[in-house]
Design a protein around this motif. Structure first.
Motif, PDB file in Angstrom:
ATOM      1  N   VAL A  80      -5.730  13.888  -4.668  1.00  0.00           N
ATOM      2  CA  VAL A  80      -4.496  13.869  -3.865  1.00  0.00           C
ATOM      3  C   VAL A  80      -3.626  15.093  -4.121  1.00  0.00           C
ATOM      4  O   VAL A  80      -2.975  15.581  -3.211  1.00  0.00           O
ATOM      5  CB  VAL A  80      -3.698  12.574  -4.144  1.00  0.00           C
ATOM      6  CG1 VAL A  80      -2.354  12.590  -3.430  1.00  0.00           C
ATOM      7  CG2 VAL A  80      -4.507  11.353  -3.739  1.00  0.00           C
ATOM      8  N   PHE A  81      -3.632  15.596  -5.359  1.00  0.00           N
ATOM      9  CA  PHE A  81      -2.716  16.684  -5.730  1.00  0.00           C
ATOM     10  C   PHE A  81      -3.466  17.964  -6.072  1.00  0.00           C
ATOM     11  O   PHE A  81      -4.555  17.927  -6.632  1.00  0.00           O
ATOM     12  CB  PHE A  81      -1.882  16.283  -6.954  1.00  0.00           C
ATOM     13  CG  PHE A  81      -1.083  15.040  -6.749  1.00  0.00           C
ATOM     14  CD1 PHE A  81       0.085  15.059  -5.997  1.00  0.00           C
ATOM     15  CD2 PHE A  81      -1.483  13.839  -7.300  1.00  0.00           C
ATOM     16  CE1 PHE A  81       0.830  13.910  -5.810  1.00  0.00           C
ATOM     17  CE2 PHE A  81      -0.741  12.689  -7.124  1.00  0.00           C
ATOM     18  CZ  PHE A  81       0.418  12.719  -6.373  1.00  0.00           C
ATOM     19  N   ALA A 106       0.831  -1.205   0.000  1.00  0.00           N
ATOM     20  CA  ALA A 106       0.000   0.000   0.000  1.00  0.00           C
ATOM     21  C   ALA A 106       0.863   1.253   0.000  1.00  0.00           C
ATOM     22  O   ALA A 106       1.937   1.281   0.599  1.00  0.00           O
ATOM     23  CB  ALA A 106      -0.892   0.000   1.238  1.00  0.00           C
ATOM     24  N   ILE A 107       0.382   2.289  -0.665  1.00  0.00           N
ATOM     25  CA  ILE A 107       1.070   3.578  -0.645  1.00  0.00           C
ATOM     26  C   ILE A 107       0.860   4.202   0.720  1.00  0.00           C
ATOM     27  O   ILE A 107      -0.274   4.355   1.182  1.00  0.00           O
ATOM     28  CB  ILE A 107       0.560   4.493  -1.762  1.00  0.00           C
ATOM     29  CG1 ILE A 107       0.961   3.914  -3.121  1.00  0.00           C
ATOM     30  CG2 ILE A 107       1.117   5.901  -1.596  1.00  0.00           C
ATOM     31  CD1 ILE A 107       0.476   4.711  -4.317  1.00  0.00           C
ATOM     32  N   THR A 108       1.953   4.542   1.373  1.00  0.00           N
ATOM     33  CA  THR A 108       1.888   5.118   2.716  1.00  0.00           C
ATOM     34  C   THR A 108       2.341   6.570   2.775  1.00  0.00           C
ATOM     35  O   THR A 108       2.099   7.261   3.759  1.00  0.00           O
ATOM     36  CB  THR A 108       2.760   4.302   3.683  1.00  0.00           C
ATOM     37  OG1 THR A 108       4.106   4.267   3.185  1.00  0.00           O
ATOM     38  CG2 THR A 108       2.234   2.890   3.836  1.00  0.00           C
ATOM     39  N   ARG A 109       2.987   7.024   1.717  1.00  0.00           N
ATOM     40  CA  ARG A 109       3.509   8.390   1.713  1.00  0.00           C
ATOM     41  C   ARG A 109       3.567   8.884   0.271  1.00  0.00           C
ATOM     42  O   ARG A 109       3.941   8.147  -0.633  1.00  0.00           O
ATOM     43  CB  ARG A 109       4.907   8.397   2.329  1.00  0.00           C
ATOM     44  CG  ARG A 109       5.534   9.756   2.418  1.00  0.00           C
ATOM     45  CD  ARG A 109       6.873   9.690   3.173  1.00  0.00           C
ATOM     46  NE  ARG A 109       7.565  10.941   3.000  1.00  0.00           N
ATOM     47  CZ  ARG A 109       8.816  11.078   2.600  1.00  0.00           C
ATOM     48  NH1 ARG A 109       9.550  10.017   2.373  1.00  0.00           N
ATOM     49  NH2 ARG A 109       9.355  12.251   2.451  1.00  0.00           N
ATOM     50  N   VAL A 110       3.181  10.160   0.074  1.00  0.00           N
ATOM     51  CA  VAL A 110       3.231  10.791  -1.241  1.00  0.00           C
ATOM     52  C   VAL A 110       3.823  12.178  -1.055  1.00  0.00           C
ATOM     53  O   VAL A 110       3.488  12.885  -0.110  1.00  0.00           O
ATOM     54  CB  VAL A 110       1.822  10.915  -1.868  1.00  0.00           C
ATOM     55  CG1 VAL A 110       1.878  11.602  -3.216  1.00  0.00           C
ATOM     56  CG2 VAL A 110       1.161   9.549  -1.994  1.00  0.00           C
ATOM     57  N   THR A 112       1.160  20.473  -4.815  1.00  0.00           N
ATOM     58  CA  THR A 112       1.220  20.084  -3.416  1.00  0.00           C
ATOM     59  C   THR A 112       0.355  18.849  -3.216  1.00  0.00           C
ATOM     60  O   THR A 112      -0.534  18.553  -4.014  1.00  0.00           O
ATOM     61  CB  THR A 112       0.720  21.213  -2.486  1.00  0.00           C
ATOM     62  OG1 THR A 112      -0.622  21.547  -2.840  1.00  0.00           O
ATOM     63  CG2 THR A 112       1.583  22.456  -2.605  1.00  0.00           C
ATOM     64  N   VAL A 113       0.628  18.146  -2.135  1.00  0.00           N
ATOM     65  CA  VAL A 113      -0.161  16.979  -1.762  1.00  0.00           C
ATOM     66  C   VAL A 113      -1.197  17.447  -0.733  1.00  0.00           C
ATOM     67  O   VAL A 113      -0.861  18.121   0.236  1.00  0.00           O
ATOM     68  CB  VAL A 113       0.739  15.868  -1.172  1.00  0.00           C
ATOM     69  CG1 VAL A 113      -0.105  14.689  -0.712  1.00  0.00           C
ATOM     70  CG2 VAL A 113       1.772  15.425  -2.199  1.00  0.00           C
ATOM     71  N   ILE A 114      -2.434  17.089  -0.961  1.00  0.00           N
ATOM     72  CA  ILE A 114      -3.522  17.475  -0.073  1.00  0.00           C
ATOM     73  C   ILE A 114      -3.426  16.663   1.215  1.00  0.00           C
ATOM     74  O   ILE A 114      -3.290  15.437   1.182  1.00  0.00           O
ATOM     75  CB  ILE A 114      -4.883  17.259  -0.764  1.00  0.00           C
ATOM     76  CG1 ILE A 114      -4.963  18.126  -2.031  1.00  0.00           C
ATOM     77  CG2 ILE A 114      -6.034  17.558   0.185  1.00  0.00           C
ATOM     78  CD1 ILE A 114      -6.147  17.799  -2.931  1.00  0.00           C
ATOM     79  N   ASP A 115      -3.504  17.343   2.357  1.00  0.00           N
ATOM     80  CA  ASP A 115      -3.415  16.686   3.663  1.00  0.00           C
ATOM     81  C   ASP A 115      -4.656  15.847   3.943  1.00  0.00           C
ATOM     82  O   ASP A 115      -5.766  16.198   3.545  1.00  0.00           O
ATOM     83  CB  ASP A 115      -3.278  17.724   4.782  1.00  0.00           C
ATOM     84  CG  ASP A 115      -1.927  18.397   4.791  1.00  0.00           C
ATOM     85  OD1 ASP A 115      -0.934  17.770   4.372  1.00  0.00           O
ATOM     86  OD2 ASP A 115      -1.852  19.565   5.222  1.00  0.00           O
ATOM     87  N   GLY A 116      -4.453  14.740   4.649  1.00  0.00           N
ATOM     88  CA  GLY A 116      -5.548  13.935   5.157  1.00  0.00           C
ATOM     89  C   GLY A 116      -6.193  12.976   4.174  1.00  0.00           C
ATOM     90  O   GLY A 116      -7.234  12.395   4.474  1.00  0.00           O
ATOM     91  N   VAL A 117      -5.598  12.792   3.022  1.00  0.00           N
ATOM     92  CA  VAL A 117      -6.174  11.893   2.014  1.00  0.00           C
ATOM     93  C   VAL A 117      -5.786  10.446   2.319  1.00  0.00           C
ATOM     94  O   VAL A 117      -4.659  10.163   2.699  1.00  0.00           O
ATOM     95  CB  VAL A 117      -5.675  12.279   0.601  1.00  0.00           C
ATOM     96  CG1 VAL A 117      -6.177  11.297  -0.429  1.00  0.00           C
ATOM     97  CG2 VAL A 117      -6.091  13.689   0.256  1.00  0.00           C
TER      98      VAL A 117
END
Length: 67
Positions: free
Chosen positions: A25-26, A2-6, A36-41
Motif C-alpha cells: 500500500v505504501f 472496512a478501510i475505504t481510504r488511506v 505515498t499511497v499506491i493507487d489502485g490497491v
C-alpha cells in the motif's frame, strides 16, 4: 468495518515505517521526502497491515478511514 481510504498527512519524514509494515500500500518517495499511497490497491486485502503501519508511525501521519 472496512478501510475505504488511506492517506499520508503533512509532516511525513520518509522514515520507512509505512513501507516496512505494508509495502503493498505504501511507497517511500525519497525525492519528495515522504511516503505515498499506491493507487489502485484493494485496501480490504491489507487492513491489518495498514492499521499496524499507522500505529507504528512515529509522527502519526499515516491515516485511514473505515466505513
Amino acid at each position: 468495518m472496512a478501510i475505504t481510504r488511506v492517506w499520508i498527512e503533512e509532516g511525513c519524514v520518509a522514515c520507512g515505517m509505512s513501507e516496512l509494515f505494508c509495502p503493498e500500500v505504501f511507497k517511500v518517495d525519497h525525492e519528495l521526502g515522504s511516503s505515498t499511497v499506491i493507487d489502485g490497491v484493494d485496501y480490504k486485502l491489507y487492513e491489518d497491515k495498514i492499521k499496524e503501519a499507522a500505529m507504528q508511525c512515529p509522527l502519526e501521519t499515516i491515516k485511514y478511514e473505515e466505513s
